[in-house]
Design a protein around this motif. Structure first.
Motif, mmCIF file in Angstrom:
data_model
loop_
_atom_site.group_PDB
_atom_site.id
_atom_site.type_symbol
_atom_site.label_atom_id
_atom_site.label_comp_id
_atom_site.label_asym_id
_atom_site.label_seq_id
_atom_site.Cartn_x
_atom_site.Cartn_y
_atom_site.Cartn_z
ATOM 1 N N MET A 1 0.862 -1.180 0.000
ATOM 2 C CA MET A 1 0.000 0.000 0.000
ATOM 3 C C MET A 1 0.901 1.233 0.000
ATOM 4 O O MET A 1 1.115 1.853 1.034
ATOM 5 C CB MET A 1 -0.923 -0.011 1.220
ATOM 6 N N PRO A 2 1.435 1.579 -1.162
ATOM 7 C CA PRO A 2 2.347 2.734 -1.221
ATOM 8 C C PRO A 2 1.728 3.976 -0.619
ATOM 9 O O PRO A 2 0.576 4.327 -0.902
ATOM 10 C CB PRO A 2 2.578 2.895 -2.730
ATOM 11 N N GLY A 3 2.476 4.609 0.250
ATOM 12 C CA GLY A 3 2.021 5.833 0.878
ATOM 13 C C GLY A 3 1.218 5.639 2.144
ATOM 14 O O GLY A 3 0.938 6.616 2.853
ATOM 15 N N ALA A 4 0.856 4.412 2.431
ATOM 16 C CA ALA A 4 0.063 4.150 3.633
ATOM 17 C C ALA A 4 0.956 4.143 4.865
ATOM 18 O O ALA A 4 2.156 3.880 4.788
ATOM 19 C CB ALA A 4 -0.669 2.822 3.497
ATOM 20 N N SER A 5 0.351 4.432 5.990
ATOM 21 C CA SER A 5 1.075 4.289 7.254
ATOM 22 C C SER A 5 1.295 2.810 7.540
ATOM 23 O O SER A 5 0.483 1.962 7.154
ATOM 24 C CB SER A 5 0.254 4.905 8.386
ATOM 25 N N CYS A 6 2.397 2.511 8.250
ATOM 26 C CA CYS A 6 2.631 1.106 8.595
ATOM 27 C C CYS A 6 1.560 0.610 9.563
ATOM 28 O O CYS A 6 1.405 -0.602 9.746
ATOM 29 C CB CYS A 6 4.025 0.915 9.176
ATOM 30 N N ARG A 7 0.810 1.498 10.163
ATOM 31 C CA ARG A 7 -0.268 1.091 11.058
ATOM 32 C C ARG A 7 -1.507 0.619 10.293
ATOM 33 O O ARG A 7 -2.407 0.058 10.890
ATOM 34 C CB ARG A 7 -0.651 2.255 11.973
ATOM 35 N N ASP A 8 -1.536 0.842 9.002
ATOM 36 C CA ASP A 8 -2.706 0.472 8.200
ATOM 37 C C ASP A 8 -2.696 -0.984 7.769
ATOM 38 O O ASP A 8 -3.685 -1.472 7.216
ATOM 39 C CB ASP A 8 -2.792 1.364 6.962
ATOM 40 N N TYR A 9 -1.568 -1.680 7.996
ATOM 41 C CA TYR A 9 -1.465 -3.055 7.543
ATOM 42 C C TYR A 9 -2.143 -4.008 8.524
ATOM 43 O O TYR A 9 -2.302 -3.707 9.700
ATOM 44 C CB TYR A 9 0.010 -3.437 7.359
ATOM 45 N N ASP A 10 -2.501 -5.199 8.036
ATOM 46 C CA ASP A 10 -3.206 -6.176 8.850
ATOM 47 C C ASP A 10 -2.277 -7.074 9.653
ATOM 48 O O ASP A 10 -2.704 -7.694 10.618
ATOM 49 C CB ASP A 10 -4.109 -7.051 7.971
ATOM 50 N N TYR A 11 -1.051 -7.216 9.251
ATOM 51 C CA TYR A 11 -0.057 -8.025 9.974
ATOM 52 C C TYR A 11 -0.582 -9.417 10.275
ATOM 53 O O TYR A 11 -0.898 -9.747 11.431
ATOM 54 C CB TYR A 11 0.406 -7.308 11.240
ATOM 55 N N ASP A 12 -0.675 -10.225 9.258
ATOM 56 C CA ASP A 12 -1.252 -11.556 9.429
ATOM 57 C C ASP A 12 -0.225 -12.677 9.472
ATOM 58 O O ASP A 12 -0.596 -13.848 9.515
ATOM 59 C CB ASP A 12 -2.302 -11.829 8.339
ATOM 60 N N TYR A 13 1.069 -12.367 9.470
ATOM 61 C CA TYR A 13 2.106 -13.371 9.675
ATOM 62 C C TYR A 13 2.910 -12.959 10.904
ATOM 63 O O TYR A 13 3.443 -11.844 10.949
ATOM 64 C CB TYR A 13 3.027 -13.481 8.461
ATOM 65 N N TRP A 14 3.006 -13.914 11.859
ATOM 66 C CA TRP A 14 3.576 -13.585 13.160
ATOM 67 C C TRP A 14 4.714 -14.507 13.522
ATOM 68 O O TRP A 14 4.719 -15.690 13.169
ATOM 69 C CB TRP A 14 2.482 -13.688 14.234
ATOM 70 N N GLY A 15 5.643 -13.965 14.296
ATOM 71 C CA GLY A 15 6.660 -14.790 14.903
ATOM 72 C C GLY A 15 6.132 -15.440 16.170
ATOM 73 O O GLY A 15 4.980 -15.211 16.570
ATOM 74 N N GLN A 16 6.983 -16.228 16.818
ATOM 75 C CA GLN A 16 6.555 -16.985 17.994
ATOM 76 C C GLN A 16 6.636 -16.179 19.285
ATOM 77 O O GLN A 16 6.093 -16.590 20.310
ATOM 78 C CB GLN A 16 7.418 -18.251 18.128
ATOM 79 N N GLY A 17 7.335 -15.059 19.234
ATOM 80 C CA GLY A 17 7.420 -14.198 20.399
ATOM 81 C C GLY A 17 8.711 -14.359 21.169
ATOM 82 O O GLY A 17 9.345 -15.422 21.137
ATOM 83 N N ALA A 18 9.105 -13.293 21.851
ATOM 84 C CA ALA A 18 10.302 -13.294 22.705
ATOM 85 C C ALA A 18 9.939 -12.632 24.027
ATOM 86 O O ALA A 18 9.379 -11.540 24.039
ATOM 87 C CB ALA A 18 11.448 -12.540 22.039
ATOM 88 N N GLN A 19 10.278 -13.310 25.105
ATOM 89 C CA GLN A 19 9.953 -12.777 26.435
ATOM 90 C C GLN A 19 10.967 -11.710 26.828
ATOM 91 O O GLN A 19 12.181 -11.932 26.754
ATOM 92 C CB GLN A 19 9.953 -13.898 27.468
ATOM 93 N N VAL A 20 10.452 -10.580 27.266
ATOM 94 C CA VAL A 20 11.282 -9.523 27.839
ATOM 95 C C VAL A 20 10.785 -9.289 29.265
ATOM 96 O O VAL A 20 9.605 -9.006 29.474
ATOM 97 C CB VAL A 20 11.193 -8.221 27.020
ATOM 98 N N THR A 21 11.677 -9.437 30.206
ATOM 99 C CA THR A 21 11.328 -9.234 31.605
ATOM 100 C C THR A 21 12.224 -8.157 32.189
ATOM 101 O O THR A 21 13.453 -8.283 32.158
ATOM 102 C CB THR A 21 11.490 -10.526 32.412
ATOM 103 N N VAL A 22 11.606 -7.108 32.685
ATOM 104 C CA VAL A 22 12.338 -6.020 33.327
ATOM 105 C C VAL A 22 12.075 -6.110 34.828
ATOM 106 O O VAL A 22 10.926 -5.977 35.270
ATOM 107 C CB VAL A 22 11.913 -4.649 32.780
ATOM 108 N N SER A 23 13.126 -6.378 35.568
ATOM 109 C CA SER A 23 12.962 -6.604 37.002
ATOM 110 C C SER A 23 14.241 -6.251 37.732
ATOM 111 O O SER A 23 15.346 -6.459 37.213
ATOM 112 C CB SER A 23 12.594 -8.060 37.255
ATOM 113 N N SER A 24 14.078 -5.744 38.941
ATOM 114 C CA SER A 24 15.249 -5.456 39.766
ATOM 115 C C SER A 24 15.535 -6.628 40.696
ATOM 116 O O SER A 24 16.500 -6.596 41.461
ATOM 117 C CB SER A 24 15.026 -4.174 40.571
#
Length: 128
Positions: free
Chosen positions: A105-128
């Motif tokens: 979608m030339p000229g569209a914001s990247c927020r306009d996409y549907d994002y239908d292919y996903w990775g498996q995820g990565a855990q981020v933990t912020v803790s003291s």
């Protein structure tokens, strides 16, 4: 086979930094918009950043919650997109996902996409 693989998550103290990687296989992501999302326990998934394709100017978006602390970038030679996360806070703890959409979608914001292919995820933990 289209695949996205996140890496770089882990445990970090408040104020620390991490860099997440999202490496694509089975396709070349140079023409794809890429989004980074996160989901904390008990909360809805949040879109935190995205970037349009290189041919579309690599325009970026950042949610207010991460603006000024996180930076998205892409390395087309490595078929990867990165999320540099600095000044991490306790509330940044979540599973982080990258996603893509094969629509163009030339000229569209990247927020306009549907994002239908996903990775498996990565855990981020912020803790003291």
């Amino acid at each position: 086979q289209v695949q996205l693989v996140e890496s770089g998550g882990g445990l970090v103290q408040p104020g620390g930094s991490l860099r997440l990687s999202c490496v694509a296989s089975g396709f070349t992501l140079v023409r794809n918009a890429i989004g980074w999302f996160r989901q904390a326990p008990g909360k809805e998934r949040e879109e935190i950043s995205c970037i349009t394709s290189s041919s579309d100017g690599e325009h970026t978006y950042y949610a207010d919650s991460v603006k000024g602390r996180f930076t998205i970038s892409r390395d087309n030679l490595k078929n990867a997109v990165y999320l540099q996360m600095n000044s991490l806070k306790l509330e940044d703890t979540a599973v982080y996902y990258c996603a893509t959409d094969f629509a163009t979608m030339p000229g569209a914001s990247c927020r306009d996409y549907d994002y239908d292919y996903w990775g498996q995820g990565a855990q981020v933990t912020v803790s003291s």
